[in-house]
Write an enzyme that holds these catalytic residues in place. Structure first.
Site, PDB file in Angstrom:
ATOM      1  N   ALA A  62      -8.026  -0.172   0.221  1.00  0.00           N
ATOM      2  CA  ALA A  62      -6.654  -0.497   0.596  1.00  0.00           C
ATOM      3  C   ALA A  62      -5.720   0.161  -0.414  1.00  0.00           C
ATOM      4  CB  ALA A  62      -6.470  -2.011   0.565  1.00  0.00           C
ATOM      5  N   GLY A 106     -11.660  -1.633   0.989  1.00  0.00           N
ATOM      6  CA  GLY A 106     -11.364  -1.484   2.416  1.00  0.00           C
ATOM      7  C   GLY A 106     -12.061  -0.264   3.006  1.00  0.00           C
ATOM      8  N   GLU A 109     -15.358  -1.420   3.891  1.00  0.00           N
ATOM      9  CA  GLU A 109     -15.218  -2.378   5.000  1.00  0.00           C
ATOM     10  C   GLU A 109     -15.022  -1.656   6.335  1.00  0.00           C
ATOM     11  OE1 GLU A 109     -12.239  -4.487   2.597  1.00  0.00           O
ATOM     12  OE2 GLU A 109     -13.298  -6.328   3.122  1.00  0.00           O
ATOM     13  N   GLU A 129     -13.140  -5.130  -5.426  1.00  0.00           N
ATOM     14  CA  GLU A 129     -11.920  -5.947  -5.394  1.00  0.00           C
ATOM     15  C   GLU A 129     -11.787  -6.877  -6.589  1.00  0.00           C
ATOM     16  OE1 GLU A 129     -13.777  -5.251  -2.802  1.00  0.00           O
ATOM     17  OE2 GLU A 129     -12.531  -4.785  -1.069  1.00  0.00           O
TER      18      GLU A 129
HETATM   19  N1  3HC Z   1      -4.588   2.672  -3.712  1.00  0.00           N
HETATM   20  C1  3HC Z   1      -3.532   3.372  -4.155  1.00  0.00           C
HETATM   21  N2  3HC Z   1      -3.645   4.376  -5.056  1.00  0.00           N
HETATM   22  C2  3HC Z   1      -4.864   4.666  -5.483  1.00  0.00           C
HETATM   23  C3  3HC Z   1      -6.014   3.972  -5.071  1.00  0.00           C
HETATM   24  C4  3HC Z   1      -5.837   2.947  -4.119  1.00  0.00           C
HETATM   25  N3  3HC Z   1      -6.867   2.256  -3.631  1.00  0.00           N
HETATM   26  N4  3HC Z   1      -7.087   4.477  -5.712  1.00  0.00           N
HETATM   27  C5  3HC Z   1      -6.629   5.470  -6.489  1.00  0.00           C
HETATM   28  N5  3HC Z   1      -5.293   5.590  -6.354  1.00  0.00           N
HETATM   29  C6  3HC Z   1      -4.412   6.584  -6.971  1.00  0.00           C
HETATM   30  C7  3HC Z   1      -4.283   6.371  -8.474  1.00  0.00           C
HETATM   31  O1  3HC Z   1      -3.241   5.469  -8.764  1.00  0.00           O
HETATM   32  C8  3HC Z   1      -3.978   7.776  -8.936  1.00  0.00           C
HETATM   33  O2  3HC Z   1      -2.617   8.006  -8.695  1.00  0.00           O
HETATM   34  P1  3HC Z   1      -1.786   8.988  -9.669  1.00  0.00           P
HETATM   35  O3  3HC Z   1      -2.415  10.337  -9.511  1.00  0.00           O
HETATM   36  O4  3HC Z   1      -0.404   8.884  -9.160  1.00  0.00           O
HETATM   37  O5  3HC Z   1      -1.962   8.427 -11.037  1.00  0.00           O
HETATM   38  C9  3HC Z   1      -4.772   8.653  -7.981  1.00  0.00           C
HETATM   39  O6  3HC Z   1      -5.047   7.845  -6.846  1.00  0.00           O
HETATM   40  C10 3HC Z   1      -6.074   9.163  -8.539  1.00  0.00           C
HETATM   41  O7  3HC Z   1      -6.785   8.043  -9.064  1.00  0.00           O
HETATM   42  P2  3HC Z   1      -7.636   8.150 -10.403  1.00  0.00           P
HETATM   43  O8  3HC Z   1      -6.830   8.801 -11.453  1.00  0.00           O
HETATM   44  O9  3HC Z   1      -8.185   6.805 -10.641  1.00  0.00           O
HETATM   45  O10 3HC Z   1      -8.762   9.193  -9.921  1.00  0.00           O
HETATM   46  P3  3HC Z   1     -10.302   9.224 -10.254  1.00  0.00           P
HETATM   47  O11 3HC Z   1     -10.822  10.407  -9.556  1.00  0.00           O
HETATM   48  O12 3HC Z   1     -10.517   9.070 -11.709  1.00  0.00           O
HETATM   49  O13 3HC Z   1     -10.910   7.907  -9.549  1.00  0.00           O
HETATM   50  C11 3HC Z   1     -11.300   6.330  -7.790  1.00  0.00           C
HETATM   51  C12 3HC Z   1     -10.910   7.777  -8.163  1.00  0.00           C
HETATM   52  C13 3HC Z   1     -12.749   6.079  -8.148  1.00  0.00           C
HETATM   53  C14 3HC Z   1     -11.111   6.172  -6.297  1.00  0.00           C
HETATM   54  C15 3HC Z   1     -10.407   5.343  -8.570  1.00  0.00           C
HETATM   55  O14 3HC Z   1      -9.067   5.716  -8.368  1.00  0.00           O
HETATM   56  C16 3HC Z   1     -10.542   3.916  -8.138  1.00  0.00           C
HETATM   57  O15 3HC Z   1     -11.464   3.248  -8.552  1.00  0.00           O
HETATM   58  N6  3HC Z   1      -9.592   3.439  -7.334  1.00  0.00           N
HETATM   59  C17 3HC Z   1      -9.541   2.058  -6.947  1.00  0.00           C
HETATM   60  C18 3HC Z   1     -10.517   1.751  -5.859  1.00  0.00           C
HETATM   61  C19 3HC Z   1     -10.400   0.319  -5.441  1.00  0.00           C
HETATM   62  O16 3HC Z   1     -10.266  -0.581  -6.221  1.00  0.00           O
HETATM   63  N7  3HC Z   1     -10.457   0.100  -4.136  1.00  0.00           N
HETATM   64  C20 3HC Z   1     -10.362  -1.216  -3.587  1.00  0.00           C
HETATM   65  C21 3HC Z   1      -8.944  -1.541  -3.353  1.00  0.00           C
HETATM   66  S1  3HC Z   1      -8.756  -3.231  -2.898  1.00  0.00           S
HETATM   67  C22 3HC Z   1      -9.146  -3.266  -1.255  1.00  0.00           C
HETATM   68  O17 3HC Z   1      -9.571  -2.299  -0.705  1.00  0.00           O
HETATM   69  C23 3HC Z   1      -8.873  -4.567  -0.574  1.00  0.00           C
HETATM   70  C24 3HC Z   1      -9.539  -4.616   0.755  1.00  0.00           C
HETATM   71  O18 3HC Z   1     -10.660  -5.453   0.663  1.00  0.00           O
HETATM   72  C25 3HC Z   1      -8.624  -5.127   1.804  1.00  0.00           C
END
Ligand code: 3HC
Ligand code: NAI
Length: 702
Positions: A62, A106, A109, A129
């Site tokens: 998400a 997500g 999911e 999450e």
């Molecule tokens: N939403 C919004 N922005 C995101 C994002 C996300 N899920 N994941 C990454 N980004 C953005 C970062 O903020 C960053 O932005 P910037 O360039 O402006 O700083 C850019 O994408 C690149 O991210 P990283 O610098 O972290 O890049 P890496 O290559 O080092 O890592 C990654 C990539 C492994 C995907 C890492 O970004 C990550 O772990 N992201 C979070 C993933 C996550 O937690 N997903 C679950 C979200 S909660 C969810 O899905 C709820 C659901 O159950 C409904």
């Protein structure tokens, strides 16, 4: 530009999410996917569908910015994926999810609502999450156990750790690992795939109540062990329990309810703040996009605690390392420690013996400056002495190639003074690693008066290459982290003089969530080390400041902490701190002799005096410009000083507590405890305006 693309190849609709950088499910993406599914359903030439991610990854989850708005009760609400997920399951044509990069949150999911999943061997799949203080909110807690079983689902949702494709295959989460081209492999798979059962109807792995009872108990125990004070992991187990006990739709409703409760919690607000704070720290106004490719060879001076750890961090990242010492014995000892540390990692299953040999082969021990002229960065990690550091920097100035970064790992000394002995102060920078340097994620990058933007950019890129979080700090004594650490540390010592015990202070601090109590930290870092730093930095030389009474006495007694088996605590074989009546007597006698009226001190006072000391100094660091943002200070404390992520860092914690309340308490401390509690001007200003440190950051960003 469309967020979802649609192409038909050989009778298969290839639907790709194209929302760089990580294909998050931002507004427009779920709708785009639904439209593509409708189109494929009505397309007579299509007999199967492949859903994938364009660019470097599948779907990373998400959109966390949307979740942040939800956490603060702003925006249109959360990602509503139910219709999309149902449409995927209900598709009359087989849907194959083709995964590369990461399928997270997500993203996973969405993937598990398809009929099949194929993935590249390098793909990672996870429900991270809990890292954001929430649980999966798009039916992951209901579908994941149906595909992978209750135990796997619990482990993934509680730990938040992604698993590799091979593990996902073994767990039944994916159906095939594709070698070679993913799109071609997925299309070939889809062409042969019959329509499979909907995931939500696959109940075969849900287990019975009796079978599941120990799994849920183990899940709660895992949650308590991995994230003791956090709500979300425990709540994720509760949601998975709903999958095992309720019909699917009811289980989904339960999950949505728990998700909605978690997302507005302070823990979620704090962890989401920490996520964006870490990424913001990499952005430095006026500094161009850095390139780490400029760094291939690192030279390190000093193979002690820090030099050895830095050498390991560099070798782990595949960099060639020259490691210099003065004497053969010191070099041998340094290398032996490196080898021993690597062997421990092998025992713990983190590396193979072959990995270790490869890494050791990258480290070239030496007693002179041979080949230092080929280094892209030279990192000095000798004793904390200005005279010695100046001598070293004049030596390396004479041999380093033009453009080479000249870095010091000093934790407190002036980068400008060190740079002054070179003919190229613009190339001199602080790279302050934390101990153990091969483990700790924080790297303070200290900008001197003359340090050039290119050198800063390359140092930040090197931090990222080493998988560390680089945070830019200005050149004040102690930079960001240690400058704030000193008032915090001294306040805990005043607390024991005023009547608490080291054990009580440490228990209150770990109860607050700190990874370690201050006295245990002091014993680990070394009371002798702290003594030397005090001498070098000239603490307590000004008249009229309250000086801690006991630390110098412990130093004089040779009680240096863990290394001598005795410090604030005593240590046995198991290295666990045990209260020492002798120290408690020493504290009491010293305090009484100094005329301190000792009294009972409560945990709340301990936490407030300790944490507010951090916040007050943090406000000064920020206002004086030694940190670019309040959130950078948080990143420093979260990654270098064991501040709990679920409290967001000291400055964010201050915002959540309310600056007005903090100021009132600090003003009371000023009246009751003396002038060291003078409130920082920025704290006074923001509290009067009704603002927080986040508003200050936002205003400066604009
Ligand atoms: N939403 C919004 N922005 C995101 C994002 C996300 N899920 N994941 C990454 N980004 C953005 C970062 O903020 C960053 O932005 P910037 O360039 O402006 O700083 C850019 O994408 C690149 O991210 P990283 O610098 O972290 O890049 P890496 O290559 O080092 O890592 C990654 C990539 C492994 C995907 C890492 O970004 C990550 O772990 N992201 C979070 C993933 C996550 O937690 N997903 C679950 C979200 S909660 C969810 O899905 C709820 C659901 O159950 C409904
Ligand atoms: P240490 O005492 O373990 O190691 C210093 C090493 O430098 C010794 O092995 C010594 O032989 C070597 N050395 C001295 N002069 C040398 C020279 N001319 N050429 C080559 N080697 C030389 O010290 P430690 O703890 O590794 O600290 C090093 C630096 O890192 C200090 O500036 C310290 O403030 C800083 N630092 C220390 C941290 C810690 O937790 N120990 C944390 C962060 C920074």
């Amino acid at each position: 530009m469309s967020l979802v693309t649609y192409n038909v190849q050989d009778g298969v609709a290839v639907i790709a999410v194209d929302n760089p950088p990580v294909n998050a499910l931002s507004p427009g993406v779920p709708e785009g996917l639904e439209a593509a599914l409708d189109r494929a359903a009505g397309d007579a030439g299509v007999k199967a569908l492949v859903v994938m991610g364009a660019g470097r990854t599948f779907i990373a989850g998400a959109d966390i910015a949307v979740l942040q708005d939800m956490a603060w009760g702003k925006g249109p609400g959360g990602p509503v994926l139910h219709d999309l997920l149902q449409k995927l399951e209900d598709s009359a044509k087989p849907v194959v999810m083709a995964i590369h990069g990461t399928a997270l949150g997500g993203g996973l999911e969405v993937a598990i609502a398809g009929h099949y999943r194929v993935a590249l061997a390098s793909a990672q799949l996870g429900q991270p999450e809990v890292n954001l203080g929430i649980i999966p909110g798009a039916e992951g807690t209901q579908r994941l156990p149906r595909l992978a079983g209750i135990e796997k689902a619990i482990n993934m949702c509680v730990s938040g750790k992604p698993i590799a494709a091979s593990e996902a295959l073994a767990a039944g989460l994916i159906d095939k690992v594709i070698e070679g081209d993913l799109t071609a492999g997925a299309i070939a798979f889809a062409q042969r795939a019959p329509l499979a059962a909907k995931t939500h109807e696959r109940n075969g792995r849900l287990g019975t109540v009796a079978e599941n009872a120990p799994l849920f108990a183990a899940g709660l125990a895992l949650a308590a062990k991995l994230r003791p004070s956090q709500e979300a992991p425990r709540r994720a187990v509760e949601a998975i329990e709903a999958a095992a006990t309720l019909p699917f739709e009811e289980g989904c409703r339960r999950e949505r309810q728990i998700f909605a409760e978690c997302v507005v919690s302070d823990q979620a607000k704090s962890l989401i703040h920490a996520f964006f704070a870490e990424r913001a720290a990499a952005k430095i106004p006026g500094i161009g996009k850095p390139s780490a490719s400029a760094i291939a060879r690192v030279a390190i001076i000093g193979a002690g605690t820090m030099g050895g750890g830095i050498a390991m961090a560099c070798a782990n990242a595949g960099l060639s390392v020259l490691l210099k010492e003065t004497k053969a014995e010191a070099l041998d000892a340094g290398l032996a420690t490196i080898r021993r540390n690597y062997e421990t990692s092998v025992k713990r299953g983190r590396f193979t013996a072959q990995d270790v040999e490869q890494r050791l082969a990258l480290i070239h021990p030496q007693l002179d400056y041979a080949s230092f002229d080929s280094a892209d960065v030279i990192i000095e990690a000798v004793f904390e002495s200005m005279a010695l550091k100046k001598q070293i920097f004049s030596e390396i100035d004479a041999i380093a190639r033009p453009g080479c970064i000249l870095a010091s790992n000093t934790s407190t000394l002036s980068i400008d003074e060190i740079a002054s002995v070179t003919a190229r102060p613009s190339s001199v920078i602080g790279m302050h690693f934390f101990s153990p340097a091969n483990v700790m994620r924080l790297l303070e990058i200290v900008r001197g008066r003359a340090t050039s933007p290119e050198i800063i950019a390359t140092a930040m890129a090197l931090a990222k290459h080493l998988k560390k979080v680089g945070v830019l700090a200005g050149n004040c004594p102690g930079f960001i982290g240690n400058r704030m650490f000193f008032p915090y540390m001294y306040e805990t010592q005043f607390l024991v003089e005023d009547g608490a015990t080291p054990k009580q202070v440490d228990a209150a601090l770990t109860g607050f969530g700190m990874a370690m109590g201050m006295f245990a930290v002091d014993d680990m870092a070394g009371i002798d080390v702290a003594w030397r730093v005090r001498q070098e930095m000239g603490h307590f030389r000004e008249p009229g400041v309250r000086k801690p009474l006991v630390q110098d006495q412990l130093y004089a007694m040779g009680r240096y902490g863990q290394k001598t088996g005795k410090g604030w605590y005593t240590y046995g074989e198991d290295r666990k701190p045990v209260s020492d009546p002798l120290v408690e007597e020493l504290i009491a006698t010293s305090a009484r002799t100094a005329g301190i009226a000792r009294r009972a001190i409560g945990d709340q006072e301990i936490v407030e005096r300790s944490v507010y000391a951090l916040i007050n100094e943090g406000a000064r660091v920020l206002e004086e410009g030694f940190a670019l943002r309040a959130s950078d200070i948080d990143v420093v404390y979260l990654n270098g000083y064991g501040f709990p992520g679920w409290r967001g860092g000291p400055m964010f914690y201050a915002d959540l507590t309310g600056l007005k309340k903090i100021l009132e308490t600090i003003e009371r401390f000023r009246r009751e405890l003396g002038p060291r509690w003078e409130p920082a001007p920025l704290l006074l200003k923001l509290a009067a305006e009704g603002h927080g440190f986040r508003d200050y950051d936002r205003e400066r960003e604009a």
